[in-house]
Design a protein around this motif. Structure first.
Motif, PDB file in Angstrom:
ATOM      1  N   ARG A  46       0.828  -1.207   0.000  1.00  0.00           N
ATOM      2  CA  ARG A  46       0.000   0.000   0.000  1.00  0.00           C
ATOM      3  C   ARG A  46       0.864   1.260   0.000  1.00  0.00           C
ATOM      4  NH1 ARG A  46      -5.339  -0.302   1.316  1.00  0.00           N
ATOM      5  NH2 ARG A  46      -5.233   1.606   2.507  1.00  0.00           N
ATOM      6  N   LEU A  51      -1.251   4.473  -1.108  1.00  0.00           N
ATOM      7  CA  LEU A  51      -2.469   4.433  -0.295  1.00  0.00           C
ATOM      8  C   LEU A  51      -2.147   4.610   1.183  1.00  0.00           C
ATOM      9  CD1 LEU A  51      -4.242   1.418  -2.032  1.00  0.00           C
ATOM     10  CD2 LEU A  51      -4.867   3.819  -2.219  1.00  0.00           C
ATOM     11  N   VAL A  71      -1.743   8.986  -4.938  1.00  0.00           N
ATOM     12  CA  VAL A  71      -2.077   7.700  -5.566  1.00  0.00           C
ATOM     13  C   VAL A  71      -2.380   7.859  -7.054  1.00  0.00           C
ATOM     14  CG1 VAL A  71      -3.428   5.619  -5.217  1.00  0.00           C
ATOM     15  CG2 VAL A  71      -3.569   7.461  -3.543  1.00  0.00           C
ATOM     16  N   ARG A  72      -3.238   8.844  -7.340  1.00  0.00           N
ATOM     17  CA  ARG A  72      -3.732   8.908  -8.720  1.00  0.00           C
ATOM     18  C   ARG A  72      -2.694   9.409  -9.697  1.00  0.00           C
ATOM     19  NH1 ARG A  72      -6.272  13.501 -10.341  1.00  0.00           N
ATOM     20  NH2 ARG A  72      -5.916  15.334  -9.065  1.00  0.00           N
ATOM     21  N   VAL A  76      -0.160   3.478 -10.939  1.00  0.00           N
ATOM     22  CA  VAL A  76      -0.077   2.092 -10.509  1.00  0.00           C
ATOM     23  C   VAL A  76      -1.457   1.461 -10.691  1.00  0.00           C
ATOM     24  CG1 VAL A  76       1.724   2.478  -8.819  1.00  0.00           C
ATOM     25  CG2 VAL A  76      -0.647   2.666  -8.121  1.00  0.00           C
ATOM     26  N   PHE A  78      -3.894  -1.198  -9.073  1.00  0.00           N
ATOM     27  CA  PHE A  78      -3.977  -1.897  -7.791  1.00  0.00           C
ATOM     28  C   PHE A  78      -5.134  -2.884  -7.834  1.00  0.00           C
ATOM     29  CE2 PHE A  78      -4.272  -2.668  -3.314  1.00  0.00           C
ATOM     30  CZ  PHE A  78      -3.019  -2.346  -2.799  1.00  0.00           C
ATOM     31  N   PHE A  80      -7.361  -5.492  -5.519  1.00  0.00           N
ATOM     32  CA  PHE A  80      -7.652  -5.768  -4.118  1.00  0.00           C
ATOM     33  C   PHE A  80      -8.091  -7.219  -3.914  1.00  0.00           C
ATOM     34  CE2 PHE A  80      -8.156  -1.295  -4.741  1.00  0.00           C
ATOM     35  CZ  PHE A  80      -7.689  -0.722  -3.578  1.00  0.00           C
ATOM     36  N   PHE A  97     -13.710   2.976 -16.391  1.00  0.00           N
ATOM     37  CA  PHE A  97     -13.649   4.029 -15.384  1.00  0.00           C
ATOM     38  C   PHE A  97     -12.357   4.853 -15.456  1.00  0.00           C
ATOM     39  CE2 PHE A  97     -12.770   5.779 -11.203  1.00  0.00           C
ATOM     40  CZ  PHE A  97     -13.984   6.345 -10.861  1.00  0.00           C
ATOM     41  N   GLY A  98     -11.232   4.157 -15.475  1.00  0.00           N
ATOM     42  CA  GLY A  98      -9.936   4.833 -15.456  1.00  0.00           C
ATOM     43  C   GLY A  98      -9.732   5.746 -16.659  1.00  0.00           C
ATOM     44  N   ARG A 102     -10.258  10.656 -16.819  1.00  0.00           N
ATOM     45  CA  ARG A 102      -9.133  11.495 -17.242  1.00  0.00           C
ATOM     46  C   ARG A 102      -9.607  12.892 -17.590  1.00  0.00           C
ATOM     47  NH1 ARG A 102      -5.470   7.814 -21.211  1.00  0.00           N
ATOM     48  NH2 ARG A 102      -4.912   6.240 -19.663  1.00  0.00           N
ATOM     49  N   ARG A 149      -9.579  -3.823 -15.221  1.00  0.00           N
ATOM     50  CA  ARG A 149      -9.811  -2.426 -14.873  1.00  0.00           C
ATOM     51  C   ARG A 149      -8.496  -1.734 -14.511  1.00  0.00           C
ATOM     52  NH1 ARG A 149     -13.275  -1.119  -9.568  1.00  0.00           N
ATOM     53  NH2 ARG A 149     -11.398  -1.986  -8.635  1.00  0.00           N
ATOM     54  N   ALA A 150      -7.658  -2.459 -13.760  1.00  0.00           N
ATOM     55  CA  ALA A 150      -6.371  -1.883 -13.365  1.00  0.00           C
ATOM     56  C   ALA A 150      -5.464  -1.694 -14.586  1.00  0.00           C
ATOM     57  CB  ALA A 150      -5.689  -2.774 -12.331  1.00  0.00           C
ATOM     58  N   VAL A 153      -5.669   1.631 -17.405  1.00  0.00           N
ATOM     59  CA  VAL A 153      -4.974   2.915 -17.339  1.00  0.00           C
ATOM     60  C   VAL A 153      -3.504   2.792 -17.733  1.00  0.00           C
ATOM     61  CG1 VAL A 153      -6.525   3.917 -15.644  1.00  0.00           C
ATOM     62  CG2 VAL A 153      -4.579   2.600 -14.854  1.00  0.00           C
TER      63      VAL A 153
ATOM     64  N   GLU B 167     -11.976   0.498   0.279  1.00  0.00           N
ATOM     65  CA  GLU B 167     -11.258  -0.073  -0.868  1.00  0.00           C
ATOM     66  C   GLU B 167     -11.799   0.425  -2.203  1.00  0.00           C
ATOM     67  OE1 GLU B 167     -11.112  -4.295  -0.845  1.00  0.00           O
ATOM     68  OE2 GLU B 167      -9.525  -4.363   0.644  1.00  0.00           O
ATOM     69  N   GLU B 170     -10.430   3.722  -2.759  1.00  0.00           N
ATOM     70  CA  GLU B 170      -9.003   3.618  -3.072  1.00  0.00           C
ATOM     71  C   GLU B 170      -8.801   3.135  -4.497  1.00  0.00           C
ATOM     72  OE1 GLU B 170      -7.369   2.659   1.432  1.00  0.00           O
ATOM     73  OE2 GLU B 170      -7.597   1.029   0.009  1.00  0.00           O
ATOM     74  N   ALA B 172     -10.810   3.620  -6.991  1.00  0.00           N
ATOM     75  CA  ALA B 172     -11.111   4.735  -7.891  1.00  0.00           C
ATOM     76  C   ALA B 172      -9.937   5.712  -7.945  1.00  0.00           C
ATOM     77  CB  ALA B 172     -12.381   5.437  -7.442  1.00  0.00           C
ATOM     78  N   ALA B 173      -9.355   6.001  -6.781  1.00  0.00           N
ATOM     79  CA  ALA B 173      -8.227   6.929  -6.741  1.00  0.00           C
ATOM     80  C   ALA B 173      -7.034   6.363  -7.501  1.00  0.00           C
ATOM     81  CB  ALA B 173      -7.841   7.230  -5.296  1.00  0.00           C
ATOM     82  N   SER B 174      -6.781   5.063  -7.354  1.00  0.00           N
ATOM     83  CA  SER B 174      -5.632   4.476  -8.049  1.00  0.00           C
ATOM     84  C   SER B 174      -5.854   4.475  -9.564  1.00  0.00           C
ATOM     85  CB  SER B 174      -5.355   3.057  -7.539  1.00  0.00           C
ATOM     86  OG  SER B 174      -6.267   2.134  -8.092  1.00  0.00           O
ATOM     87  N   LEU B 175      -7.113   4.547  -9.979  1.00  0.00           N
ATOM     88  CA  LEU B 175      -7.403   4.610 -11.419  1.00  0.00           C
ATOM     89  C   LEU B 175      -7.361   6.042 -11.941  1.00  0.00           C
ATOM     90  CD1 LEU B 175     -10.295   2.013 -11.465  1.00  0.00           C
ATOM     91  CD2 LEU B 175      -8.075   1.737 -12.547  1.00  0.00           C
ATOM     92  N   GLY B 176      -7.010   6.968 -11.068  1.00  0.00           N
ATOM     93  CA  GLY B 176      -6.799   8.338 -11.528  1.00  0.00           C
ATOM     94  C   GLY B 176      -7.925   9.299 -11.222  1.00  0.00           C
ATOM     95  N   ALA B 177      -8.954   8.861 -10.485  1.00  0.00           N
ATOM     96  CA  ALA B 177     -10.071   9.757 -10.181  1.00  0.00           C
ATOM     97  C   ALA B 177      -9.669  10.750  -9.102  1.00  0.00           C
ATOM     98  CB  ALA B 177     -11.274   8.945  -9.708  1.00  0.00           C
ATOM     99  N   GLN B 181     -14.478  13.388  -8.390  1.00  0.00           N
ATOM    100  CA  GLN B 181     -14.937  12.262  -9.211  1.00  0.00           C
ATOM    101  C   GLN B 181     -15.256  11.052  -8.352  1.00  0.00           C
ATOM    102  OE1 GLN B 181     -11.527  12.347 -11.790  1.00  0.00           O
ATOM    103  NE2 GLN B 181     -12.771  12.917 -13.565  1.00  0.00           N
TER     104      GLN B 181
END
Lengths: 357, 277
Positions: A46, A51, A71-72, A76, A78, A80, A97-98, A102, A149-150, A153, B167, B170, B172-177, B181
């Protein structure tokens, strides 16, 4: 992209989760962080993702300091343990989503998003589920969607937190082979956390064994398995029988037996902890003049081609585990309650004691 | 006859009890109101429910209730957010304060509110120089209705916010949001059903509120007179049928609005993909 972790420490209240951890992950490698629960492996992951913020130390991505990067901004991916899919969105929207979040000037066109998402869904072989919602999928499918999904991006680093931990045994095996193949195709620097030594040994290029907030050993699966650096690593990577004994001028005395060490120790003397894997215990019916450990067979349990034996030492009534092939077991012709004699092979010796987990 | 085994026994008994209970407490009194109005002729009924003073009261009651419920959605969400997301000194006390409007006798609330918001009260005197009168105006009605409706939104949204997994945010944030957003794409769809429920409850409560409003409203005919007061007034004049006629209109409108809100919730749940599983 390579990851360098320098002297990271992290505490939660009085609990110190990571103690001065340093680690290099070379570009394109698949690294497993392996350890028991509470060893700090997830915290380390993390921190790499951003995170969690470390108390001390720094993280470098491709030589650049990324410690204070959000993070954004870290690029990376991630994944879970419990998937963390957006349950109010379809599979398609989850993967998209990713791309959709943008900023306008870097956001791909709708047609391009569509193409990319379907490409990724094909990669994880789930394109036919695009219009479903996450609650309608099985665990294995959800985790593959989470991975797609990961990857959407185009992350520079892929981080997976116990990715197969919530899945049943069969799916877990399939998925980890599939992850390995995927990694061989994409060559994206990946770090995954697991407490399952079999998983780590099978999938990873490099295994980082952690315990109580520290790294015990870093090496290839073969190195850590065959040449464990510490008693902890030896015990964690498989079932073991532990003995206490002492060494006198290169000869170990364990449980009353003289055991020649199969590799050179400097002619040191002192008390030792000795470990033997269950399949390195040889079971004989007759006593042998060179010395053998007397025990009683308390339980024999046959699983397919392997028979697991539970043995009780005659001298101190401690239990030992042994494993032998079905054929050998049948040849021995022993049953529960019989007296047997044991010989120890490939004894691994560590100086000092109190190494029991 | 084959008996169907069920892990939850007592379906018939419990359903029967639920219906009996609902009948005694809700359905029979309400249908009595309907029955009473049948003693009026259609013309008399129309006359009592469409008098200008009564129509003005409908507008005030439903309008003020709607505004109050909307205010409560915004600030109730904010309160629930603060109570679930942050740790701070005195959080437990603030959490307990939220239930005050539930526990306080409405008359006490009404008297305190009108004292504070009147032109020489603590808060009212601050508005006085800018020319805004709060107490004894429709604005005062909105204040009172906002007060009594606050707990509904907080208490419906709070558990949903608490259950949201960190989670997902988190991820969503790791995907750039960015923060915004994450809120409107992830958190908002999750709390939306609870928010509508809270809105409906606060709205319904405000429509029926009497005690806390009459003190601060001033009760000027055509301006700050609420429908429940009209009903009471009619009762005091022994016009029982006229009172129930107005009550029936209120009931029908309330029912229609609540039905509409439920339909909206059902529709948005489908659209936002809150599946049954």
């Amino acid at each position: 992209m390579s990851i360098e972790i320098k002297n990271i420490s992290k505490g939660f209240g009085n609990f110190s989760a990571l103690k001065d951890v340093s680690l290099n992950v070379p570009t394109g490698e698949l690294v497993a962080l392996l350890g028991p629960s509470g060893c700090g492996k997830t915290t380390l992951l993390r921190i790499i993702a951003g995170l969690e913020t470390p108390d001390n130390g720094s993280i470098h991505f491709h030589g650049e300091d990324a410690t204070d990067r959000a993070v954004r901004e870290r690029q990376v991916g991630f994944v879970f343990q419990h998937y963390a899919l957006f349950r109010h969105m379809t599979v398609f929207e989850n993967v998209a989503f990713g791309l959709r979040v943008r900023p306008k000037h870097t956001r791909p066109s709708e047609a391009e998003i569509k193409r990319r998402v379907h490409e990724l869904l094909n990669l994880v072989q789930l394109d036919w589920l695009a219009d479903r919602y996450p609650p309608q999928l099985s665990g294995g499918q959800r985790q593959r969607i989470a991975l797609a999904r990961a990857l959407a991006v185009e992350p520079k680093v892929l981080l997976l937190d116990e990715p197969f931990g919530a899945l049943d045994a069969k799916v877990r095996k399939d998925l980890r082979r599939w992850l390995r193949r995927l990694h061989d195709e994409l060559h994206i620097t990946s770090v995954f956390v697991t407490h399952d030594q079999e998983e780590a040994l099978e999938v990873a290029d490099t295994i980082v064994v952690m315990n109580q907030g520290r790294i015990e050993q870093i090496g290839s699966p073969q190195q850590v398995y065959d040449h464990p650096a510490t008693p902890f690593v030896y015990q964690f990577l498989g079932n073991v029988n532990a003995f206490e004994g002492h060494v006198d001028q290169g000869v170990a005395k364990i449980a009353g037996l003289q055991v020649p060490l199969n590799y050179q120790h400097e002619a040191r003397s002192g008390s030792i902890s000795a470990f033997v894997r269950p399949y390195d215990i040889q079971v004989r019916k007759a006593y042998d003049d060179n010395g053998a450990l007397a025990a009683k067979l308390t339980y024999a349990h046959s699983i397919g081609p392997i028979v697991r034996l539970e043995l009780k030492r005659e001298d101190n009534h401690e239990f030992l585990d042994a494993e032998l092939s079905k054929a050998d077991f049948d040849n021995l012709n022993i049953k529960e309650g019989d007296s047997v004699y044991l010989k120890l092979k490939n004894v691994r010796v560590f100086f000092g004691n109190n190494f029991v987990i | 006859m084959k008996r169907k085994a069920s892990v939850l026994p007592g379906f018939k008994l419990s359903l029967g009890f639920a219906i009996l209970y609902l009948s005694l407490v809700v359905l029979i009194p309400l249908s009595a109101a309907f029955l009473k109005t049948f003693t009026l002729t259609w013309a008399e009924f129309w006359q009592s429910v469409s008098a200008p003073r009564v129509v003005a009261s409908y507008k005030l009651t439903f309008g003020a209730s709607l505004i109050a419920a909307i205010i409560n959605v915004v600030f109730g969400l904010l309160t629930a957010w603060v109570l679930t997301r942050y740790r701070f000194f005195g959080k437990k006390i603030i959490d307990a304060f939220v239930d005050f409007p539930f526990a306080l006798p409405t008359a006490v609330a009404g008297i305190s509110l009108s004292a504070i918001y009147s032109t020489n009260g603590w808060i009212g005197s601050l508005f006085e120089p800018v020319g805004i009168k709060v107490a004894y105006t429709p604005l005062g009605v909105v204040v009172a209705l906002t007060f009594i409706g606050l707990p509904f939104v907080v208490r419906t949204v709070q558990p949903v916010l608490e259950d949201l997994s960190a989670e997902v945010e988190e991820a969503a944030a790791s995907l750039g949001a960015n923060r915004w957003q994450v809120f409107y794409k992830i958190i908002f769809p999750a709390i939306w059903p609870a928010l509508i429920t809270g809105f409906a409850l606060a709205f319904a409560r405000a429509i029926g509120e009497y005690g806390s409003v009459i003190f601060i409203a001033g009760n000027m005919p055509m301006v700050s007179e609420i429908t429940p007061l009209i009903i009471i007034t009619k009762l005091e004049q022994y016009d029982y049928a006229g009172a129930t006629a107005v009550a029936v209109v209120m009931l029908v409108i309330s029912f229609a609005l609540l039905f509409l809100i439920n339909a909206l919730q059902w529709w948005s749940n489908r659209r936002l993909g809150h599946t049954a599983s």
